[in-house]
Motif scaffolding. Structure first.
Motif, PDB file in Angstrom:
ATOM      1  N   LEU A  75      -9.803  -0.061  -5.962  1.00 19.96           N
ATOM      2  CA  LEU A  75      -8.188  -0.778  -7.320  1.00 19.96           C
ATOM      3  C   LEU A  75      -7.005   0.887  -6.391  1.00 19.96           C
ATOM      4  CD1 LEU A  75      -6.705  -1.654  -8.424  1.00 19.96           C
ATOM      5  CD2 LEU A  75      -7.844  -0.346 -10.786  1.00 19.96           C
ATOM      6  N   ALA A  76      -7.205   1.477  -6.602  1.00 20.41           N
ATOM      7  CA  ALA A  76      -6.163   2.895  -5.935  1.00 20.41           C
ATOM      8  C   ALA A  76      -5.272   2.666  -4.642  1.00 20.41           C
ATOM      9  CB  ALA A  76      -7.104   4.374  -5.828  1.00 20.41           C
ATOM     10  N   SER A  77      -6.679   1.872  -4.398  1.00 25.35           N
ATOM     11  CA  SER A  77      -6.160   1.832  -2.494  1.00 25.35           C
ATOM     12  C   SER A  77      -5.459   0.490  -2.347  1.00 25.35           C
ATOM     13  CB  SER A  77      -7.294   1.741  -1.488  1.00 25.35           C
ATOM     14  OG  SER A  77      -7.324   1.560  -0.291  1.00 25.35           O
ATOM     15  N   ASP A  78      -6.212  -0.299  -3.434  1.00 26.82           N
ATOM     16  CA  ASP A  78      -5.831  -1.717  -3.059  1.00 26.82           C
ATOM     17  C   ASP A  78      -4.055  -1.222  -3.647  1.00 26.82           C
ATOM     18  OD1 ASP A  78      -7.242  -2.886  -1.723  1.00 26.82           O
ATOM     19  OD2 ASP A  78      -7.870  -3.578  -3.851  1.00 26.82           O
ATOM     20  N   VAL A  79      -3.522  -0.720  -4.552  1.00 28.36           N
ATOM     21  CA  VAL A  79      -2.570  -1.238  -5.353  1.00 28.36           C
ATOM     22  C   VAL A  79      -1.590   0.019  -4.479  1.00 28.36           C
ATOM     23  CG1 VAL A  79      -1.468   0.551  -6.871  1.00 28.36           C
ATOM     24  CG2 VAL A  79      -3.425  -0.972  -7.943  1.00 28.36           C
ATOM     25  N   ALA A  80      -2.188   1.132  -3.368  1.00 30.76           N
ATOM     26  CA  ALA A  80      -1.013   1.771  -2.715  1.00 30.76           C
ATOM     27  C   ALA A  80      -0.597   0.910  -1.734  1.00 30.76           C
ATOM     28  CB  ALA A  80      -2.133   3.393  -2.439  1.00 30.76           C
ATOM     29  N   SER A  81      -1.744  -0.269  -1.046  1.00 32.91           N
ATOM     30  CA  SER A  81      -1.702  -0.852  -0.495  1.00 32.91           C
ATOM     31  C   SER A  81      -0.711  -2.363  -0.408  1.00 32.91           C
ATOM     32  CB  SER A  81      -2.813  -1.640   0.655  1.00 32.91           C
ATOM     33  OG  SER A  81      -2.325  -2.873   1.248  1.00 32.91           O
ATOM     34  N   ILE A  82      -0.516  -2.352  -1.376  1.00 34.69           N
ATOM     35  CA  ILE A  82       0.511  -3.611  -2.512  1.00 34.69           C
ATOM     36  C   ILE A  82       2.003  -2.555  -2.440  1.00 34.69           C
ATOM     37  CG2 ILE A  82       1.374  -4.920  -3.967  1.00 34.69           C
ATOM     38  CD1 ILE A  82      -1.483  -5.697  -4.447  1.00 34.69           C
ATOM     39  N   ALA A  83       1.634  -1.749  -3.115  1.00 34.73           N
ATOM     40  CA  ALA A  83       2.987  -0.844  -3.444  1.00 34.73           C
ATOM     41  C   ALA A  83       4.336  -0.818  -1.830  1.00 34.73           C
ATOM     42  CB  ALA A  83       3.105   0.322  -3.721  1.00 34.73           C
ATOM     43  N   GLU A  84       3.784  -0.374  -1.182  1.00 36.64           N
ATOM     44  CA  GLU A  84       3.434   0.403   0.707  1.00 36.64           C
ATOM     45  C   GLU A  84       5.050  -1.184   0.936  1.00 36.64           C
ATOM     46  OE1 GLU A  84       4.308   3.106   1.705  1.00 36.64           O
ATOM     47  OE2 GLU A  84       3.465   3.739   0.245  1.00 36.64           O
ATOM     48  N   GLU A  85       4.645  -2.483   0.268  1.00 38.71           N
ATOM     49  CA  GLU A  85       4.791  -3.939   0.578  1.00 38.71           C
ATOM     50  C   GLU A  85       6.224  -4.175   0.143  1.00 38.71           C
ATOM     51  OE1 GLU A  85       1.439  -6.737  -0.047  1.00 38.71           O
ATOM     52  OE2 GLU A  85       0.618  -5.496   1.608  1.00 38.71           O
ATOM     53  N   TYR A  86       6.576  -3.454  -0.687  1.00 35.83           N
ATOM     54  CA  TYR A  86       7.925  -3.976  -1.528  1.00 35.83           C
ATOM     55  C   TYR A  86       9.065  -2.745  -1.149  1.00 35.83           C
ATOM     56  CZ  TYR A  86       5.873  -7.363  -4.117  1.00 35.83           C
ATOM     57  OH  TYR A  86       4.774  -8.153  -4.879  1.00 35.83           O
ATOM     58  N   ASP A  87       9.031  -1.954  -0.184  1.00 33.65           N
ATOM     59  CA  ASP A  87       9.334  -1.287   0.228  1.00 33.65           C
ATOM     60  C   ASP A  87      11.005  -0.441  -0.640  1.00 33.65           C
ATOM     61  OD1 ASP A  87       9.494  -1.441   2.555  1.00 33.65           O
ATOM     62  OD2 ASP A  87      10.656  -3.432   2.662  1.00 33.65           O
TER      63      ASP A  87
END
Length: 308
Positions: A75-87
């Motif tokens: 979950l931590a990895s997934d949240v980090a990955s998505i946050a990066e997409e939102y600039d």
């Protein structure tokens, strides 16, 4: 995953972490090992800065334990990955409670994984338990973004400093990867489009604006013959297009001060729409060089003198 209510008052008191205690002794765990422009691994000393960051824009805080709950690390990895997409729309704050149990105590964590959304230093959703799928997380982030927009909350985080690479140099900012790849491939049009996308997503990002300005200089000068451009400028000293083209070429050739001086004098000599065009072009070159550069500071003073 059910959308949680979004409200400003907050559901859990985190004030106990505003004066962080000393870090727990012992050997720290490795954590996720994630690094990015909008991801930070949180310890006791860093929690205050995370709370402060949430005043600018939301922080999505994930409490996880690699040793006790592998799915929480996912979950931590997934949240980090998505946050990066939102600039910069969100900052992912990752709390490894194996390494930092005092944070778990302050948050009164009863189960893991656990996810909070922080804004203005406080949670704005109830703690979200469980480990939602990547698709459910994307839905949650999209819905949260819509609610933020409705409430007029439009701030964005500035990118965090990336960790140094093996050679000691700062790691490349992942936001610019697509544009830089396009530049390497010689696809200037695509590079301009990528930088433009970043600027539109976060108009306050001065670095992205500067990179866009330089990419536009490259775009304007593609295939231009330097000698022919200089001859045209010499023949028509008040022709804005001819003068700005030579200024662009001078900038690319490293003659930054010459480029600035040419356009400052053009501003001084012209009026009306021509003057406005010359001034706007010069401001674009300032951005391409960098607003903190001493040559830009001198150029701005010269421009002010020419205008007034």
């Amino acid at each position: 995953m059910t959308q949680q209510p979004f409200s400003r008052p907050g559901a859990v008191d985190l004030s106990g972490l505003k004066r962080p205690a000393a870090a727990a002794g012992g050997t720290a765990t490795e954590g996720t090992g994630l690094a990015g422009a909008y991801t930070v691994e949180v310890d006791e000393q860093g929690f205050q800065s995370v709370l402060e960051a949430s005043v600018t824009a939301p922080v999505v805080l994930v409490v996880y334990s690699p040793s006790r709950s592998p799915e929480s690390a996912t979950l931590a990895s997934d949240v980090a990955s998505i946050a990066e997409e939102y600039d910069g729309r969100y900052l992912a704050g990752l709390v490894d409670i194996d390494a930092h149990p005092q944070i778990a105590q302050a948050l009164q964590v009863q189960q893991i994984p656990l996810m909070y959304v922080l804004l203005d230093g406080r949670p704005v959703t109830e703690p979200l338990p469980g480990a939602p799928s990547l698709e459910q997380l994307r839905t949650f982030f999209n819905q949260l973004g819509q609610q933020l927009t409705v409430q007029g909350i439009s701030g964005r985080h500035q990118p965090r400093s990336a960790a140094a690479g093996e050679d000691g140099e700062p790691a490349a900012d992942p936001r610019y990867a697509a544009a830089e790849d396009a530049l390497v491939a010689g696809d200037i049009e695509r590079a301009v489009a990528e930088f433009q996308r970043l600027v539109e997503a976060n108009p306050a990002d001065a670095e992205a604006a500067g990179r866009l300005a330089m990419a536009k200089v490259l775009q304007r000068t593609q295939g231009v013959d330097l000698q022919a451009a200089r001859a045209a400028a010499a023949a028509s000293p008040d022709d804005v297009a001819a003068q700005t083209m030579v200024a662009d070429l001078d900038l690319l050739g490293g003659h930054v001060e010459d480029a600035f001086a040419r356009l400052v004098e053009l501003v001084r000599r012209t009026s009306g729409e021509d003057r406005d065009a010359a001034r706007e072009h010069l401001i674009g070159l300032f951005a391409a060089v960098g607003n903190e550069d001493p040559r830009v500071l001198n150029g701005r003073r010269a421009l002010a003198s020419a205008l007034f």
